[in-house]
Write a protein that holds these residues in place. Structure first.
Motif, mmCIF file in Angstrom:
data_model
loop_
_atom_site.group_PDB
_atom_site.id
_atom_site.type_symbol
_atom_site.label_atom_id
_atom_site.label_comp_id
_atom_site.label_asym_id
_atom_site.label_seq_id
_atom_site.Cartn_x
_atom_site.Cartn_y
_atom_site.Cartn_z
ATOM 1 N N GLU A 77 1.099 -3.143 -7.827
ATOM 2 C CA GLU A 77 1.702 -2.970 -6.498
ATOM 3 C C GLU A 77 0.506 -2.547 -5.407
ATOM 4 O OE1 GLU A 77 4.170 -2.957 -3.107
ATOM 5 O OE2 GLU A 77 4.529 -3.632 -4.983
ATOM 6 N N TYR A 78 -0.498 -1.885 -6.038
ATOM 7 C CA TYR A 78 -1.710 -1.413 -4.987
ATOM 8 C C TYR A 78 -2.467 -2.416 -4.747
ATOM 9 C CZ TYR A 78 -6.239 0.353 -4.073
ATOM 10 O OH TYR A 78 -7.548 0.604 -3.362
ATOM 11 N N MET A 79 -2.714 -3.578 -5.711
ATOM 12 C CA MET A 79 -3.350 -4.731 -5.568
ATOM 13 C C MET A 79 -2.502 -5.586 -4.521
ATOM 14 S SD MET A 79 -6.180 -4.103 -7.096
ATOM 15 C CE MET A 79 -6.888 -5.895 -6.692
ATOM 16 N N LYS A 80 -1.204 -5.728 -4.613
ATOM 17 C CA LYS A 80 -0.565 -6.394 -3.725
ATOM 18 C C LYS A 80 -0.679 -5.978 -2.298
ATOM 19 C CE LYS A 80 3.273 -7.722 -6.892
ATOM 20 N NZ LYS A 80 4.732 -7.679 -7.126
ATOM 21 N N ARG A 81 -0.700 -4.599 -2.096
ATOM 22 C CA ARG A 81 -0.921 -3.851 -0.736
ATOM 23 C C ARG A 81 -1.971 -4.083 -0.224
ATOM 24 N NH1 ARG A 81 3.103 0.990 0.335
ATOM 25 N NH2 ARG A 81 4.683 0.184 -1.083
ATOM 26 N N MET A 82 -3.182 -3.971 -1.124
ATOM 27 C CA MET A 82 -4.390 -4.273 -0.546
ATOM 28 C C MET A 82 -4.718 -5.960 -0.266
ATOM 29 S SD MET A 82 -5.874 -1.412 -0.623
ATOM 30 C CE MET A 82 -7.912 -1.788 -0.372
#
Length: 91
Positions: A77-82
């Motif tokens: 999810e962090y990578m998606k948000r970034m």
């Protein structure tokens, strides 16, 4: 405000278990301890790590913060948000 306060909060949450717990249990109380603009507070409330990065926050601090608040299982999810803002900027 400056990126310094954003990075200070990111660092404090990622390096102090008690600060991370307070962030998760009393978010507004935790945020009140830092001189942040309302827009910056909203970045933390919504977990907008990309906006923090766009303001100049160190990417290692945003990642450490994310892991302290959400745990390593949420790195996808962090990578998606970034990547979300990058896709908008490209398109």
């Amino acid at each position: 405000m400056s990126v310094n306060m954003i990075e200070k909060l990111l660092h404090d949450v990622s390096s102090s278990r008690s600060t991370a717990e307070r962030f998760n249990t009393d978010l507004d109380g935790c945020l009140a301890r830092y001189r942040l603009s309302e827009e910056e507070r909203e970045m933390f409330r919504s977990g907008d790590v990309r906006a923090m990065r766009d303001r100049g926050a160190n990417p290692m601090l945003t990642m450490g913060f994310w892991m302290a608040v959400h745990g390593p299982r949420e790195m996808g999810e962090y990578m998606k948000r970034m990547k979300r803002r990058e896709a908008r900027a490209d398109g």
